[in-house]
Scaffold this motif. Sequence first.
Motif, PDB file in Angstrom:
ATOM      1  N   THR A  14      17.654  12.166  28.614  1.00 29.21           N
ATOM      2  CA  THR A  14      16.918  11.020  28.061  1.00 29.21           C
ATOM      3  C   THR A  14      16.622  11.129  26.576  1.00 29.21           C
ATOM      4  N   ALA A  15      16.896  12.287  25.987  1.00 25.02           N
ATOM      5  CA  ALA A  15      16.492  12.548  24.599  1.00 25.02           C
ATOM      6  C   ALA A  15      17.146  11.627  23.569  1.00 25.02           C
ATOM      7  N   ALA A  16      18.310  11.068  23.852  1.00 23.04           N
ATOM      8  CA  ALA A  16      18.958  10.190  22.877  1.00 23.04           C
ATOM      9  C   ALA A  16      18.121   8.933  22.626  1.00 23.04           C
ATOM     10  N   GLY A  17      17.599   8.325  23.667  1.00 25.82           N
ATOM     11  CA  GLY A  17      16.787   7.115  23.518  1.00 25.82           C
ATOM     12  C   GLY A  17      15.308   7.390  23.375  1.00 25.82           C
ATOM     13  N   ILE A  18      14.891   8.543  23.891  1.00 23.77           N
ATOM     14  CA  ILE A  18      13.477   8.945  23.862  1.00 23.77           C
ATOM     15  C   ILE A  18      13.413  10.338  23.234  1.00 23.77           C
ATOM     16  N   PRO A  19      13.443  10.400  21.915  1.00 21.67           N
ATOM     17  CA  PRO A  19      13.531  11.713  21.269  1.00 21.67           C
ATOM     18  C   PRO A  19      12.251  12.548  21.287  1.00 21.67           C
ATOM     19  N   PHE A  20      11.095  11.898  21.516  1.00 19.89           N
ATOM     20  CA  PHE A  20       9.834  12.625  21.438  1.00 19.89           C
ATOM     21  C   PHE A  20       8.885  12.234  22.573  1.00 19.89           C
ATOM     22  N   LEU A  21       7.921  13.123  22.822  1.00 14.08           N
ATOM     23  CA  LEU A  21       6.852  12.888  23.789  1.00 14.08           C
ATOM     24  C   LEU A  21       5.520  13.054  23.067  1.00 14.08           C
ATOM     25  N   LEU A  22       4.586  12.170  23.362  1.00  8.93           N
ATOM     26  CA  LEU A  22       3.255  12.185  22.750  1.00  8.93           C
ATOM     27  C   LEU A  22       2.235  12.670  23.769  1.00  8.93           C
ATOM     28  N   ASP A  23       1.559  13.747  23.463  1.00  4.27           N
ATOM     29  CA  ASP A  23       0.515  14.301  24.330  1.00  4.27           C
ATOM     30  C   ASP A  23      -0.745  13.448  24.184  1.00  4.27           C
ATOM     31  N   VAL A  24      -1.170  12.814  25.264  1.00  4.55           N
ATOM     32  CA  VAL A  24      -2.371  11.974  25.214  1.00  4.55           C
ATOM     33  C   VAL A  24      -3.539  12.578  25.988  1.00  4.55           C
ATOM     34  N   GLN A  25      -3.367  13.770  26.501  1.00  2.92           N
ATOM     35  CA  GLN A  25      -4.397  14.410  27.318  1.00  2.92           C
ATOM     36  C   GLN A  25      -5.496  15.022  26.454  1.00  2.92           C
ATOM     37  N   SER A  26      -6.709  14.906  26.911  1.00  3.19           N
ATOM     38  CA  SER A  26      -7.847  15.483  26.201  1.00  3.19           C
ATOM     39  C   SER A  26      -7.727  16.996  26.108  1.00  3.19           C
ATOM     40  N   GLY A  27      -8.113  17.532  24.980  1.00  2.00           N
ATOM     41  CA  GLY A  27      -8.143  18.975  24.792  1.00  2.00           C
ATOM     42  C   GLY A  27      -9.106  19.681  25.728  1.00  2.00           C
ATOM     43  N   LEU A  28     -10.045  18.944  26.310  1.00  2.00           N
ATOM     44  CA  LEU A  28     -10.980  19.544  27.271  1.00  2.00           C
ATOM     45  C   LEU A  28     -10.252  20.037  28.517  1.00  2.00           C
ATOM     46  N   LEU A  29      -9.013  19.566  28.709  1.00  2.00           N
ATOM     47  CA  LEU A  29      -8.246  19.946  29.892  1.00  2.00           C
ATOM     48  C   LEU A  29      -7.089  20.876  29.550  1.00  2.00           C
ATOM     49  N   ASP A  30      -7.238  21.632  28.476  1.00  2.00           N
ATOM     50  CA  ASP A  30      -6.181  22.556  28.047  1.00  2.00           C
ATOM     51  C   ASP A  30      -5.873  23.638  29.084  1.00  2.00           C
ATOM     52  N   HIS A  31      -6.780  23.900  29.986  1.00  2.00           N
ATOM     53  CA  HIS A  31      -6.565  24.945  30.983  1.00  2.00           C
ATOM     54  C   HIS A  31      -5.563  24.532  32.071  1.00  2.00           C
ATOM     55  N   LEU A  32      -5.226  23.236  32.157  1.00  2.00           N
ATOM     56  CA  LEU A  32      -4.272  22.779  33.164  1.00  2.00           C
ATOM     57  C   LEU A  32      -2.860  23.205  32.783  1.00  2.00           C
ATOM     58  N   ILE A  33      -1.989  23.313  33.763  1.00  2.00           N
ATOM     59  CA  ILE A  33      -0.610  23.738  33.491  1.00  2.00           C
ATOM     60  C   ILE A  33       0.305  22.561  33.159  1.00  2.00           C
ATOM     61  N   THR A  34      -0.246  21.356  33.156  1.00  2.00           N
ATOM     62  CA  THR A  34       0.526  20.169  32.789  1.00  2.00           C
ATOM     63  C   THR A  34      -0.185  19.424  31.666  1.00  2.00           C
ATOM     64  N   ARG A  35       0.567  18.565  30.987  1.00  2.00           N
ATOM     65  CA  ARG A  35       0.009  17.668  29.974  1.00  2.00           C
ATOM     66  C   ARG A  35       0.493  16.265  30.285  1.00  2.00           C
ATOM     67  N   VAL A  36      -0.374  15.281  30.067  1.00  2.00           N
ATOM     68  CA  VAL A  36       0.004  13.882  30.236  1.00  2.00           C
ATOM     69  C   VAL A  36       0.618  13.424  28.920  1.00  2.00           C
ATOM     70  N   VAL A  37       1.830  12.886  29.004  1.00  2.00           N
ATOM     71  CA  VAL A  37       2.560  12.479  27.815  1.00  2.00           C
ATOM     72  C   VAL A  37       3.040  11.039  27.935  1.00  2.00           C
ATOM     73  N   VAL A  38       3.209  10.415  26.784  1.00  2.00           N
ATOM     74  CA  VAL A  38       3.808   9.084  26.692  1.00  2.00           C
ATOM     75  C   VAL A  38       5.132   9.247  25.942  1.00  2.00           C
ATOM     76  N   PRO A  39       6.231   8.756  26.502  1.00  2.00           N
ATOM     77  CA  PRO A  39       7.505   8.831  25.792  1.00  2.00           C
ATOM     78  C   PRO A  39       7.471   7.985  24.515  1.00  2.00           C
ATOM     79  N   LEU A  40       8.086   8.500  23.464  1.00  2.00           N
ATOM     80  CA  LEU A  40       8.259   7.762  22.213  1.00  2.00           C
ATOM     81  C   LEU A  40       9.732   7.393  22.116  1.00  2.00           C
ATOM     82  N   ALA A  41      10.008   6.095  22.183  1.00  2.00           N
ATOM     83  CA  ALA A  41      11.382   5.615  22.293  1.00  2.00           C
ATOM     84  C   ALA A  41      11.855   4.892  21.044  1.00  2.00           C
ATOM     85  N   ARG A  42      13.159   4.906  20.869  1.00  2.00           N
ATOM     86  CA  ARG A  42      13.775   4.081  19.828  1.00  2.00           C
ATOM     87  C   ARG A  42      13.646   2.623  20.272  1.00  2.00           C
TER      88      ARG A  42
END
Length: 105
Positions: A14-42
């Motif tokens: 998917t990287a050709a059309g969606i080259p980046f991911l934006l982390d939108v998760q609060s830093g208060l939840l840094d202890h989790l093993i996942t991050r919530v991201v929004v794709p950044l698309a062309r």
Amino acid sequence: MAQFDVFRNPNPATAAGIPFLLDVQSGLLDHLITRVVVPLARPELMGNKSAKNLNPGVEIHGEKLVLLTPELAAIPVRALGTPIANLKDKHAEIIQALDMIFSGF
């Protein structure tokens, strides 16, 4: 990791059309093993048709992109790597897009 950090999309399929991911998760939840991201698309991935409040535009290293807010996901922290930018200056537009998804306004 900081909220609004931007990472390269680790998925080669998917990287050709969606080259980046934006982390939108609060830093208060840094202890989790996942991050919530929004794709950044062309923009052309969306047929250049985006909803201003749902898909705000951003710029990363001179490239214009749009948030694919309806496609937010959780991905493992280990998949993200090192941030290449931060969009905290777009805080209001990003939160407005998330509010649109969760609250409808």
